[in-house]
Enzyme design. Structure first.
Site, PDB file in Angstrom:
ATOM      1  N   TYR A  47       0.485  -1.896   0.203  1.00 26.71           N
ATOM      2  CA  TYR A  47      -0.010  -0.373   0.170  1.00 26.71           C
ATOM      3  C   TYR A  47       1.307   1.210   0.443  1.00 26.71           C
ATOM      4  CZ  TYR A  47      -4.164  -2.758  -0.168  1.00 26.71           C
ATOM      5  OH  TYR A  47      -5.394  -3.595  -0.232  1.00 26.71           O
TER       6      TYR A  47
ATOM      7  N   HIS B  67     -14.541   0.283  -1.393  1.00 28.19           N
ATOM      8  CA  HIS B  67     -13.108  -0.862  -0.409  1.00 28.19           C
ATOM      9  C   HIS B  67     -12.449   0.397  -0.226  1.00 28.19           C
ATOM     10  CE1 HIS B  67     -14.142  -3.294  -4.133  1.00 28.19           C
ATOM     11  NE2 HIS B  67     -15.537  -3.293  -3.648  1.00 28.19           N
TER      12      HIS B  67
ATOM     13  N   THR C  88     -14.852  -1.487 -15.246  1.00 33.62           N
ATOM     14  CA  THR C  88     -14.963  -2.912 -13.951  1.00 33.62           C
ATOM     15  C   THR C  88     -14.953  -4.104 -14.688  1.00 33.62           C
ATOM     16  OG1 THR C  88     -16.036  -3.962 -12.551  1.00 33.62           O
ATOM     17  CG2 THR C  88     -17.260  -1.987 -13.577  1.00 33.62           C
TER      18      THR C  88
HETATM   19  P1  OAD Z   1     -10.237  -4.584 -12.712  1.00 32.46           P
HETATM   20  O1  OAD Z   1      -8.716  -4.359 -12.938  1.00 32.46           O
HETATM   21  O2  OAD Z   1     -10.855  -6.088 -11.980  1.00 32.46           O
HETATM   22  O3  OAD Z   1     -11.100  -4.493 -14.146  1.00 32.46           O
HETATM   23  C1  OAD Z   1     -10.838  -3.505 -14.694  1.00 32.46           C
HETATM   24  C2  OAD Z   1     -11.646  -3.347 -16.549  1.00 32.46           C
HETATM   25  O4  OAD Z   1     -10.992  -1.908 -16.764  1.00 32.46           O
HETATM   26  C3  OAD Z   1     -11.104  -4.477 -16.777  1.00 32.46           C
HETATM   27  O5  OAD Z   1     -12.338  -4.547 -17.836  1.00 32.46           O
HETATM   28  C4  OAD Z   1     -10.502  -3.283 -17.952  1.00 32.46           C
HETATM   29  O6  OAD Z   1     -11.079  -3.557 -19.004  1.00 32.46           O
HETATM   30  C5  OAD Z   1     -11.531  -1.947 -18.226  1.00 32.46           C
HETATM   31  N1  OAD Z   1     -10.517  -1.043 -18.423  1.00 32.46           N
HETATM   32  C6  OAD Z   1      -8.894  -0.823 -18.928  1.00 32.46           C
HETATM   33  N2  OAD Z   1      -8.944   0.704 -18.892  1.00 32.46           N
HETATM   34  C7  OAD Z   1      -9.288   1.446 -19.541  1.00 32.46           C
HETATM   35  C8  OAD Z   1     -10.132   2.734 -20.079  1.00 32.46           C
HETATM   36  N3  OAD Z   1      -9.171   3.527 -20.561  1.00 32.46           N
HETATM   37  N4  OAD Z   1     -11.961   2.824 -19.582  1.00 32.46           N
HETATM   38  C9  OAD Z   1     -12.096   1.748 -19.409  1.00 32.46           C
HETATM   39  N5  OAD Z   1     -12.718   0.552 -19.264  1.00 32.46           N
HETATM   40  C10 OAD Z   1     -10.793   0.306 -18.728  1.00 32.46           C
HETATM   41  O7  OAD Z   1     -11.089  -3.696 -11.741  1.00 32.46           O
HETATM   42  P2  OAD Z   1     -12.453  -3.733 -10.872  1.00 32.46           P
HETATM   43  O8  OAD Z   1     -13.420  -3.938 -11.567  1.00 32.46           O
HETATM   44  O9  OAD Z   1     -12.387  -2.433 -10.583  1.00 32.46           O
HETATM   45  O10 OAD Z   1     -10.898  -4.654  -4.628  1.00 32.46           O
HETATM   46  O11 OAD Z   1     -11.550  -4.583  -9.255  1.00 32.46           O
HETATM   47  C11 OAD Z   1     -12.738  -4.114  -8.638  1.00 32.46           C
HETATM   48  C12 OAD Z   1     -11.873  -4.433  -6.972  1.00 32.46           C
HETATM   49  O12 OAD Z   1     -10.819  -5.970  -7.716  1.00 32.46           O
HETATM   50  C13 OAD Z   1     -11.027  -4.073  -6.951  1.00 32.46           C
HETATM   51  O13 OAD Z   1     -11.707  -2.573  -6.041  1.00 32.46           O
HETATM   52  C14 OAD Z   1     -10.123  -4.340  -6.097  1.00 32.46           C
HETATM   53  C15 OAD Z   1      -9.673  -6.227  -7.531  1.00 32.46           C
HETATM   54  O14 OAD Z   1      -9.223  -6.781  -6.017  1.00 32.46           O
HETATM   55  C16 OAD Z   1     -10.419  -4.733  -3.739  1.00 32.46           C
HETATM   56  O15 OAD Z   1      -9.219  -4.276  -3.144  1.00 32.46           O
HETATM   57  C17 OAD Z   1     -11.094  -5.130  -2.664  1.00 32.46           C
END
Ligand code: OAD
Length: 246
Positions: free
Chosen positions: A61, A114, A193
């Site tokens: 972190y 989160h 996401t």
């Molecule tokens: P992820 O890294 O799982 O997913 C990110 C998504 O954003 C993917 O589907 C990419 O294709 C998309 N992406 C990347 N660049 C982009 C852009 N410029 N515009 C639009 N989309 C784009 O992240 P999260 O879904 O946020 O939790 O992950 C959810 C949670 O899992 C997080 O909050 C974290 C993680 O483990 C904790 O730490 C508790």
């Protein structure tokens, strides 16, 4: 170009994930080169991992805190602020991001589901989470100053919801109330996401159940893409300003 259909009584619930901050230079979690690559999630983002090796968790972190240096919100964050200003209480933004960029851009009706990277809290005393921008030196376990003043040793921890931990009930209740009030007038918009982490990934179902319509803006089709009525594939920093321009 598509625009989000917004009338005088439309209520917009937005869910953002790491992708919304990608164009600001914050790494996502699951893309190539993402934060989880080279890290065991359970080592660095779970209560058990922290109990086993708090120094490792703080190193992770602290690196993320240091990585935020000079990072600023992008066009996607700003477009959401503009939409909120138009809709007022008919707008709610829920983010899974802990980077604080929505707040920095000016979002106010905001739930940081989160937690917040730039806050810490004590593992023992009940002092509220406090702003803590320090990236601690490797090998240094940050201790609670308030407990120390009382003659006790207590570790600080990042103010993050880790895997296996429970999300604040009040947050979920606020989202539920928003969805119930909106009913069929709800437009749900998920941005950047992967749709893998619950309860956030289930919001699209709640929105559909309420009779609303669902939209997705993402760089590529995520796991739950079929549950959305409308999908716009592309980078949110450039897609959102157009989609929300109406
Ligand atoms: P992820 O890294 O799982 O997913 C990110 C998504 O954003 C993917 O589907 C990419 O294709 C998309 N992406 C990347 N660049 C982009 C852009 N410029 N515009 C639009 N989309 C784009 O992240 P999260 O879904 O946020 O939790 O992950 C959810 C949670 O899992 C997080 O909050 C974290 C993680 O483990 C904790 O730490 C508790």
């Amino acid at each position: 170009m598509k625009t989000l259909p917004i009338t005088d009584d439309t209520h917009v619930l937005v869910l953002t994930g790491a992708g919304v901050s990608a164009e600001s230079g914050v790494p996502t979690f699951r893309d190539a080169g993402g934060l989880w690559e080279g890290h065991d999630v359970h080592e660095v983002a779970s209560p058990d991992g922290f109990a086993r090796d708090p120094l490792l968790v703080w190193r992770f972190y602290s690196q993320r805190r240091a990585g935020m240096e000079g990072i600023t919100p992008n066009g996607g964050h700003h477009a959401l602020v503009a939409l909120e200003r138009r809709l007022g209480d008919r707008f709610l933004l829920v983010t899974q991001n802990v980077d604080g960029l929505h707040r920095a851009a000016g979002s106010e009706r905001l739930i940081e589901l989160h937690g917040e990277l730039m806050r810490s809290r004590c593992t023992v005393c009940d002092r509220p989470p406090f702003e803590d921008r320090q990236a601690y030196k490797p090998g240094v376990a940050p201790m609670c100053g308030r407990c120390k003043a009382a003659g006790k040793d207590a570790l600080l921890r990042p103010h993050i919801v880790w895997f296996g931990e429970i999300i604040d009930r009040a947050y979920l209740a606020r989202i539920e109330r928003f969805v119930d009030t909106a009913g069929r007038r709800l437009v749900f918009l998920a941005v950047g996401t992967s749709g893998l982490v619950y309860p956030a990934a289930g919001l699209v179902d709640a929105a559909r159940h309420a009779g609303g319509t669902s939209w997705l803006v993402n760089a590529e089709a995520p796991a739950n893409v079929e549950r959305f009525d409308h999908v716009v594939l592309g980078p949110s920093g450039t897609v959102l300003p157009g989609l929300l321009a109406n």
